[in-house]
Design a protein around this motif. Structure first.
Motif, PDB file in Angstrom:
ATOM      1  N   ASN A   1       0.826  -1.204   0.000  1.00 51.36           N
ATOM      2  CA  ASN A   1       0.000   0.000   0.000  1.00 51.36           C
ATOM      3  C   ASN A   1       0.860   1.253   0.000  1.00 51.36           C
ATOM      4  O   ASN A   1       0.596   2.213  -0.733  1.00 51.36           O
ATOM      5  N   GLU A   2       1.911   1.252   0.828  1.00 46.81           N
ATOM      6  CA  GLU A   2       2.806   2.404   0.890  1.00 46.81           C
ATOM      7  C   GLU A   2       3.526   2.609  -0.440  1.00 46.81           C
ATOM      8  O   GLU A   2       3.697   3.735  -0.904  1.00 46.81           O
ATOM      9  N   HIS A   3       3.925   1.507  -1.056  1.00 47.69           N
ATOM     10  CA  HIS A   3       4.632   1.615  -2.330  1.00 47.69           C
ATOM     11  C   HIS A   3       3.727   2.198  -3.416  1.00 47.69           C
ATOM     12  O   HIS A   3       4.140   3.066  -4.190  1.00 47.69           O
ATOM     13  N   GLU A   4       2.487   1.703  -3.463  1.00 52.49           N
ATOM     14  CA  GLU A   4       1.575   2.168  -4.506  1.00 52.49           C
ATOM     15  C   GLU A   4       1.169   3.622  -4.300  1.00 52.49           C
ATOM     16  O   GLU A   4       0.688   4.269  -5.230  1.00 52.49           O
ATOM     17  N   ALA A   5       1.367   4.126  -3.072  1.00 52.26           N
ATOM     18  CA  ALA A   5       1.042   5.528  -2.812  1.00 52.26           C
ATOM     19  C   ALA A   5       2.173   6.470  -3.226  1.00 52.26           C
ATOM     20  O   ALA A   5       1.992   7.687  -3.278  1.00 52.26           O
ATOM     21  N   LEU A   6       3.346   5.895  -3.541  1.00 54.94           N
ATOM     22  CA  LEU A   6       4.485   6.718  -3.922  1.00 54.94           C
ATOM     23  C   LEU A   6       4.346   7.241  -5.347  1.00 54.94           C
ATOM     24  O   LEU A   6       3.785   6.581  -6.218  1.00 54.94           O
ATOM     25  N   THR A   7       4.887   8.410  -5.559  1.00 55.18           N
ATOM     26  CA  THR A   7       4.982   8.961  -6.912  1.00 55.18           C
ATOM     27  C   THR A   7       6.460   9.057  -7.259  1.00 55.18           C
ATOM     28  O   THR A   7       7.261   9.599  -6.500  1.00 55.18           O
ATOM     29  N   LYS A   8       6.820   8.510  -8.406  1.00 49.53           N
ATOM     30  CA  LYS A   8       8.221   8.498  -8.793  1.00 49.53           C
ATOM     31  C   LYS A   8       8.673   9.914  -9.137  1.00 49.53           C
ATOM     32  O   LYS A   8       8.062  10.588  -9.958  1.00 49.53           O
ATOM     33  N   TYR A   9       9.776  10.329  -8.484  1.00 49.95           N
ATOM     34  CA  TYR A   9      10.242  11.697  -8.739  1.00 49.95           C
ATOM     35  C   TYR A   9      11.091  11.756  -9.999  1.00 49.95           C
ATOM     36  O   TYR A   9      11.249  12.795 -10.619  1.00 49.95           O
ATOM     37  N   MET A  10      11.670  10.615 -10.374  1.00 49.76           N
ATOM     38  CA  MET A  10      12.545  10.622 -11.541  1.00 49.76           C
ATOM     39  C   MET A  10      11.807  10.027 -12.732  1.00 49.76           C
ATOM     40  O   MET A  10      10.891   9.222 -12.580  1.00 49.76           O
ATOM     41  N   LYS A  11      12.205  10.384 -13.901  1.00 49.38           N
ATOM     42  CA  LYS A  11      11.591   9.883 -15.126  1.00 49.38           C
ATOM     43  C   LYS A  11      12.677   9.293 -16.016  1.00 49.38           C
ATOM     44  O   LYS A  11      13.607   9.988 -16.417  1.00 49.38           O
ATOM     45  N   LEU A  12      12.574   8.008 -16.261  1.00 50.06           N
ATOM     46  CA  LEU A  12      13.512   7.364 -17.173  1.00 50.06           C
ATOM     47  C   LEU A  12      12.887   7.342 -18.562  1.00 50.06           C
ATOM     48  O   LEU A  12      11.810   6.771 -18.753  1.00 50.06           O
TER      49      LEU A  12
ATOM     50  N   GLY B   1      23.488  10.887  -3.858  1.00 48.20           N
ATOM     51  CA  GLY B   1      22.914  12.182  -4.189  1.00 48.20           C
ATOM     52  C   GLY B   1      21.775  12.097  -5.188  1.00 48.20           C
ATOM     53  O   GLY B   1      20.995  13.040  -5.324  1.00 48.20           O
ATOM     54  N   ASN B   2      21.671  10.947  -5.874  1.00 50.05           N
ATOM     55  CA  ASN B   2      20.676  10.874  -6.943  1.00 50.05           C
ATOM     56  C   ASN B   2      20.372   9.407  -7.259  1.00 50.05           C
ATOM     57  O   ASN B   2      20.448   8.978  -8.407  1.00 50.05           O
ATOM     58  N   LEU B   3      20.009   8.623  -6.230  1.00 49.30           N
ATOM     59  CA  LEU B   3      19.804   7.182  -6.397  1.00 49.30           C
ATOM     60  C   LEU B   3      18.508   6.916  -7.154  1.00 49.30           C
ATOM     61  O   LEU B   3      17.422   7.289  -6.710  1.00 49.30           O
ATOM     62  N   GLY B   4      18.637   6.255  -8.300  1.00 53.49           N
ATOM     63  CA  GLY B   4      17.464   5.999  -9.126  1.00 53.49           C
ATOM     64  C   GLY B   4      17.026   4.556  -9.166  1.00 53.49           C
ATOM     65  O   GLY B   4      15.850   4.266  -9.402  1.00 53.49           O
ATOM     66  N   LEU B   5      17.962   3.609  -8.921  1.00 52.02           N
ATOM     67  CA  LEU B   5      17.594   2.193  -9.000  1.00 52.02           C
ATOM     68  C   LEU B   5      18.475   1.368  -8.076  1.00 52.02           C
ATOM     69  O   LEU B   5      19.680   1.616  -7.957  1.00 52.02           O
ATOM     70  N   ILE B   6      17.871   0.393  -7.393  1.00 50.10           N
ATOM     71  CA  ILE B   6      18.630  -0.534  -6.565  1.00 50.10           C
ATOM     72  C   ILE B   6      18.327  -1.960  -7.003  1.00 50.10           C
ATOM     73  O   ILE B   6      17.196  -2.294  -7.366  1.00 50.10           O
TER      74      ILE B   6
ATOM     75  N   GLN C   1      16.707  -4.497   5.592  1.00 51.22           N
ATOM     76  CA  GLN C   1      17.896  -4.112   4.840  1.00 51.22           C
ATOM     77  C   GLN C   1      17.518  -3.618   3.446  1.00 51.22           C
ATOM     78  O   GLN C   1      18.114  -2.681   2.929  1.00 51.22           O
ATOM     79  N   ARG C   2      16.537  -4.269   2.852  1.00 51.44           N
ATOM     80  CA  ARG C   2      16.071  -3.810   1.544  1.00 51.44           C
ATOM     81  C   ARG C   2      15.503  -2.390   1.650  1.00 51.44           C
ATOM     82  O   ARG C   2      15.793  -1.514   0.838  1.00 51.44           O
ATOM     83  N   LEU C   3      14.706  -2.155   2.696  1.00 51.47           N
ATOM     84  CA  LEU C   3      14.118  -0.828   2.882  1.00 51.47           C
ATOM     85  C   LEU C   3      15.191   0.211   3.216  1.00 51.47           C
ATOM     86  O   LEU C   3      15.098   1.362   2.794  1.00 51.47           O
ATOM     87  N   ALA C   4      16.208  -0.205   3.971  1.00 50.36           N
ATOM     88  CA  ALA C   4      17.282   0.731   4.335  1.00 50.36           C
ATOM     89  C   ALA C   4      18.006   1.239   3.098  1.00 50.36           C
ATOM     90  O   ALA C   4      18.358   2.419   3.011  1.00 50.36           O
ATOM     91  N   LEU C   5      18.204   0.362   2.122  1.00 45.82           N
ATOM     92  CA  LEU C   5      18.856   0.794   0.885  1.00 45.82           C
ATOM     93  C   LEU C   5      17.923   1.682   0.082  1.00 45.82           C
ATOM     94  O   LEU C   5      18.337   2.704  -0.483  1.00 45.82           O
ATOM     95  N   ARG C   6      16.648   1.325   0.050  1.00 42.95           N
ATOM     96  CA  ARG C   6      15.685   2.139  -0.701  1.00 42.95           C
ATOM     97  C   ARG C   6      15.610   3.554  -0.143  1.00 42.95           C
ATOM     98  O   ARG C   6      15.443   4.525  -0.881  1.00 42.95           O
TER      99      ARG C   6
ATOM    100  N   VAL D   1      15.125   8.812  -3.190  1.00 42.14           N
ATOM    101  CA  VAL D   1      13.739   9.287  -3.131  1.00 42.14           C
ATOM    102  C   VAL D   1      12.936   8.458  -4.130  1.00 42.14           C
ATOM    103  O   VAL D   1      12.999   8.674  -5.329  1.00 42.14           O
ATOM    104  N   SER D   2      12.240   7.454  -3.600  1.00 46.36           N
ATOM    105  CA  SER D   2      11.402   6.579  -4.435  1.00 46.36           C
ATOM    106  C   SER D   2      12.174   5.938  -5.584  1.00 46.36           C
ATOM    107  O   SER D   2      11.749   6.002  -6.743  1.00 46.36           O
ATOM    108  N   PRO D   3      13.321   5.307  -5.327  1.00 50.94           N
ATOM    109  CA  PRO D   3      14.040   4.651  -6.424  1.00 50.94           C
ATOM    110  C   PRO D   3      13.317   3.392  -6.887  1.00 50.94           C
ATOM    111  O   PRO D   3      12.522   2.800  -6.144  1.00 50.94           O
ATOM    112  N   ASP D   4      13.596   2.980  -8.116  1.00 45.88           N
ATOM    113  CA  ASP D   4      13.121   1.684  -8.596  1.00 45.88           C
ATOM    114  C   ASP D   4      13.882   0.594  -7.858  1.00 45.88           C
ATOM    115  O   ASP D   4      15.066   0.741  -7.548  1.00 45.88           O
TER     116      ASP D   4
END
Length: 687
Positions: free
Chosen positions: A233-244, A382-387, A399-404, A408-411
Motif C-alpha cells: 500500500n505504501e509503495h503504490e502511494a508513492l509517486t516516482k520523482y525521476m523519469k527514465l 545524491g541521486n539514487l534511481g535504481l537498486i 535491509q532492503r528498505l534501508a537501501l531504498r 527518493v522513491s528509487p526503482d
C-alpha cells in the motif's frame, strides 16, 4: 495485558535460574510462554482397567494406592515400589532409585498412572508418570487426557514446563485481548484467542486441538500478510520523482555487444522492467530465476537504464566474494560503454571510499556494486534511481528498505536464484510484482548427479583424479572451515592439506577458498582457478552463488545432509556452464541418500524447491525469517496453504479499507503488530 508482558522470571516456581533456562527456548515473558506451542501430543485419555493392561504397551490407568515401600536391590539401588488396585485387579509399579516418592503417596489415594507395561514377576508398570487425584475438581495435566509435549533444553523437564504453562493459562489467560476484527472471526469461524491458546496446550479432544491450531495458524499468516499489504500500500502511494526516458545508446549498445543471444524469457522480463521504470510509480519487482537463467544480465540492463538517464544505481550482494564477482562481470560486459562503476565492501580502502563518496554526493551517474556496506551510515547517494538486491532472501525486509531509503522513491529489483513455487511466491512476496526467468540459456548442459555413501569416497577421489588428469577442473565443498567448528564434519582447511598428501592428487595443484580469507587472497585463488593453475578448489559454500568458471566440470560435496536440497542445487549450478559434460557427486551418510535422489532425478529448481519445502519447512529457504517479518512458529506453508490464502485475502482487504489501522476496532491489532514486529509494521508512525 501488562501482566502478560512481565518477565517469566516472576511466575511462581520460576526465579532467575529457571528464567535463564527458559530464555534458551526463546521464552522471556509470560506471553512468550503462552505462545510456546507443543511439538506433539500423547493421548493418555483412555484410562484402561488394570485387568486389561498387557505387556509391551504404554497405557494409562487409575486406581487406589494399596501399599508402597522402598526396596533395596543387590546393585545398591533403592527402588520405590507401589501397588495400585481397582475393582478388577492390581499392578506393581516401580520407580528405579527414587526413594523420595515415599513422601509423595499415601495409602488410599486415587492415582492416575501412564507408563510402559512389562512382564516381570507378573504384570508391572515401569517408571510411570503419575498424578494424584485430590478431589472431584482435580484437573489432570500429565495423565488421563491428551497431553502436550514440548521441545526442551538442558535442566528442564516436560512435567515442569507443562505445569508452568498450565498455571500461566489458569491465572492469566483472561489478560489476553482479542486482536482479530470481529468480522474476520465470524467470517472464518475462528475460535477466540484465549480459547485457542488454552486448547492448543491442553485440548479436551483432537477436534478441539485442530480448531485451536487453525486459529493460531491464521494469526501467523494474517500478521505476515498485513505487513506485506501495508508495504504494498505504501509503495503504490508513492509517486516516482525521476523519469527514465526511452532506452538510449548505453543500454542499447550493451544488449547488442553481448556475446550471446538473450532468451525469450530474458526479453520478456526486460519488457516488464522497462514498463515499470517508465511508469508513474517506482518499480518494486522480484526477479526469480533458476541457476544459470541469466538474471545478472537483466539486472545490469536495469542499472544502465538508470545511469544513462543521469541517475545512480546500487547493486547489493550478500557476500564479499559475490559482490566482487558481480563487479568483475559488470566491468567486463560494460567495457567501452563509458559507465563509471565503483566497488563497495568492508574491504574497500579509505581512499577509494572517499573518491566514491564525493562522486555520489555530487549526484553524478554511477553504478555502485557492494555488500551490506551500501546501507551503512555515512554512505550517501545524491541521486539514487535504481537498486538491485541479489539473493534477497539473505538480507531481509529491513535491509532492503534501508537501501531504498538512501534515495527518493528509487526503482527496486530484488533477485533470487532459489526457485519458489509461484503460488507461494505470490503470497510471501505480496508487496512485490514477480518476474520469472523460466528458460535456461542455450548451451547449458544437463549435469549428471550421483549420491553415494562415504564408503565410496576413495572411489570418488579416483574419478576426480582421472578427470583432472584429462584437463578438467573440480570443486570439492565442505560445510565448515576448520575442525574446531564441528568435530564430526570434514573441514575445508584440514582436508585441503590431506588431499595434497593423497597420491591421487600428487600432480594436482590444490587451492583453498573460504569466507575468512582476505579479499585479495580470494581473488588470487579464483584467478588461479580460472586460468588453470589450480585444478582442484577445496571450498566452503562461498562458491554457492556467483562463481562462474565455465570449464569447471565436477562439483563434489561432502556431508550433503547438512544442506537443503535447494542449496545443493545452487552449488551444482557452479558446473555445467561450458560445452563439456559435467558431474555433481554428493558424498553422504547412507541414511541421507534417499532424500538426495530428487537431485539425481531432476534439474528443475522449482520441483526441487517444493521437495525441499515439504522436507524442511519454509525457514531460510523462502526467507520467512527475514528481519521485520513475523516468524512462523506453528503454521506450515505447504500443509496450511488454504488458511494462508484466506489470511492474505482478509489482510489485504483490511489494509485497503484502513491502511494505518486507525479505526477504533483495529487498535488492539495495531498494538499487537507493533509489539511483535516492531517498526517493520510502521503503524505507530503513521496512525
Amino acid at each position: 495485558m501488562e501482566k502478560l508482558l512481565q518477565p517469566a522470571q516472576y511466575l511462581k516456581g520460576v526465579g532467575p535460574k529457571v528464567a535463564s533456562i527458559l530464555m534458551k527456548l526463546g521464552i522471556f515473558t509470560v506471553e512468550d510462554l503462552l505462545y510456546y506451542y507443543p511439538r506433539d501430543y500423547i493421548d493418555r485419555s483412555n484410562l484402561k482397567p488394570i485387568s486389561s493392561l498387557r505387556p509391551g504397551e504404554k497405557a494409562a490407568t487409575v486406581g487406589r494406592v494399596l501399599s508402597f515401600s522402598v526396596r533395596r536391590t543387590s546393585q545398591g539401588r533403592r527402588d520405590f515400589v507401589l501397588y495400585l488396585g481397582d475393582e478388577e485387579g492390581e499392578i506393581e509399579c516401580v520407580w528405579f532409585n527414587q526413594p523420595h516418592l515415599e513422601r509423595v503417596f499415601k495409602a488410599g489415594q486415587t492415582v492416575v498412572l501412564y507408563g510402559e507395561v512389562v512382564l516381570f514377576r507378573g504384570i508391572q508398570m515401569k517408571s510411570p508418570v503419575y498424578e494424584v487425584v485430590k478431589g472431584e475438581s482435580t484437573e489432570l495435566i500429565h495423565t488421563g487426557r491428551i497431553v502436550p509435549n514440548y521441545s526442551l533444553t538442558a535442566n528442564l523437564s516436560q512435567k515442569f514446563l507443562r505445569g508452568l504453562i498450565k498455571r500461566a493459562l489458569d491465572d492469566l489467560i483472561g489478560e489476553t485481548r482479542e486482536h482479530l476484527p470481529r468480522g474476520i472471526l465470524e467470517k472464518r469461524k475462528l475460535l477466540p484467542l484465549g480459547e485457542a491458546l488454552t486448547q492448543i496446550h491442553f485440548p479436551l479432544s483432537s477436534e478441539d486441538q485442530m480448531k485451536a491450531r487453525e486459529r493460531l495458524v491464521f494469526d501467523e499468516f494474517f500478521f505476515l500478510e498485513v505487513v506485506l499489504a501495508r508495504m504494498r500500500n505504501e509503495h503504490e502511494a508513492l509517486t516516482k520523482y525521476m523519469k527514465l526516458g526511452i532506452p538510449q545508446d548505453v543500454s542499447r549498445t550493451f544488449l547488442k555487444k553481448l556475446p550471446f543471444r538473450l532468451t525469450e524469457a530474458q526479453k520478456r522480463v526486460i519488457r516488464e522492467i522497462e514498463s515499470d521504470i517508465r511508469g508513474p510509480r517506482p518499480m518494486n519487482r522480484l526477479l526469480q530465476g533458476d541457476v544459470g537463467s541469466g538474471k545478472t544480465v537483466v539486472a545490469i540492463y536495469a542499472c544502465l537504464r538508470a545511469v544513462e538517464n543521469g541517475y545512480q544505481a546500487a547493486f547489493m550482494a550478500p557476500t564479499e566474494i559475490l559482490a566482487w564477482q558481480h563487479f568483475a562481470t559488470i566491468k567486463r560486459l560494460t567495457s567501452g560503454l563509458g559507465v563509471r562503476i565503483f566497488p563497495l565492501t568492508g574491504e574497500t580502502e579509505a581512499r577509494e571510499r572517499k573518491e566514491m563518496s564525493d562522486v555520489l554526493g555530487r549526484g553524478e551517474p554511477v553504478l555502485v556494486v557492494g555488500t551490506h556496506a551500501l546501507i551503512q551510515e555515512g554512505v550517501g547517494f545524491g541521486n539514487l534511481g535504481l537498486i538491485v538486491v541479489d539473493e534477497q532472501h539473505r538480507f531481509g525486509v529491513r535491509q532492503r528498505l534501508a537501501l531504498r531509503e538512501k534515495g527518493v522513491s528509487p526503482d527496486t529489483l530484488v533477485m533470487t536464484a532459489t526457485p519458489i513455487p509461484r503460488t507461494l511466491a505470490l503470497t510471501l512476496y505480496g508487496d512485490l510484482d514477480i518476474s520469472l526467468l523460466d528458460e535456461i540459456p542455450p548451451g547449458r548442459k544437463k549435469i549428471l548427479t550421483k549420491a553415494t555413501s562415504v564408503e565410496n569416497r576413495e572411489k570418488v577421489y579416483r574419478f576426480i583424479g582421472d578427470k583432472l588428469s584429462h584437463g578438467h577442473k573440480a570443486y570439492l565443498v565442505y560445510p565448515v572451515i576448520d575442525e574446531t567448528e564441528r568435530t564430526d564434519l570434514r573441514a575445508a582447511v584440514e582436508m585441503s592439506g590431506a588431499l595434497k598428501k593423497n597420491p591421487l592428487f600428487k600432480k594436482t595443484e590444490i587451492g583453498l577458498l573460504h569466507g575468512r580469507m582476505k579479499r585479495e587472497d580470494k581473488d588470487k585463488v579464483m584467478e588461479q582457478f580460472r586460468t588453470g593453475k589450480i585444478k582442484l578448489l577445496v571450498s566452503t559454500t562461498v562458491v554457492e552463488v556467483g562463481i562462474d568458471v565455465p570449464d569447471a566440470t565436477i562439483m563434489a560435496i561432502e556431508h550433503p545432509e547438512r544442506y537443503g536440497l535447494s542449496q545443493l542445487h545452487q552449488l551444482r549450478g557452479r558446473v555445467g556452464r561450458g560445452e563439456t559434460k559435467s558431474y555433481c557427486i554428493l558424498i553422504g551418510e547412507e541414511s541421507s541418500l534417499g532424500r538426495l535422489r530428487i537431485l539425481e532425478e531432476s534439474s528443475d529448481g522449482f520441483k526441487i524447491a517444493e521437495a525441499d519445502l515439504a522436507m524442511r519447512g519454509p525457514g531460510d529457504i523462502l526467507g520467512t525469517r527475514q528481519h521485520g517479518l513475523p516468524e512462523l512458529r506453528i503454521a506450515s506453508l505447504t500443509a496450511d496453504f488454504g488458511i494462508l490464502t484466506e489470511a492474505k485475502e482478509d489482510a489485504f482487504q483490511l489494509i485497503e479499507k484502513d491502511p494505518a489501522l486507525a479505526d477504533s476496532d483495529h487498535q488492539i491489532l495495531r498494538k499487537t503488530l507493533d509489539r511483535r514486529i516492531g517498526q517493520a509494521s510502521k503503524f505507530a508512525d503513521t496512525a
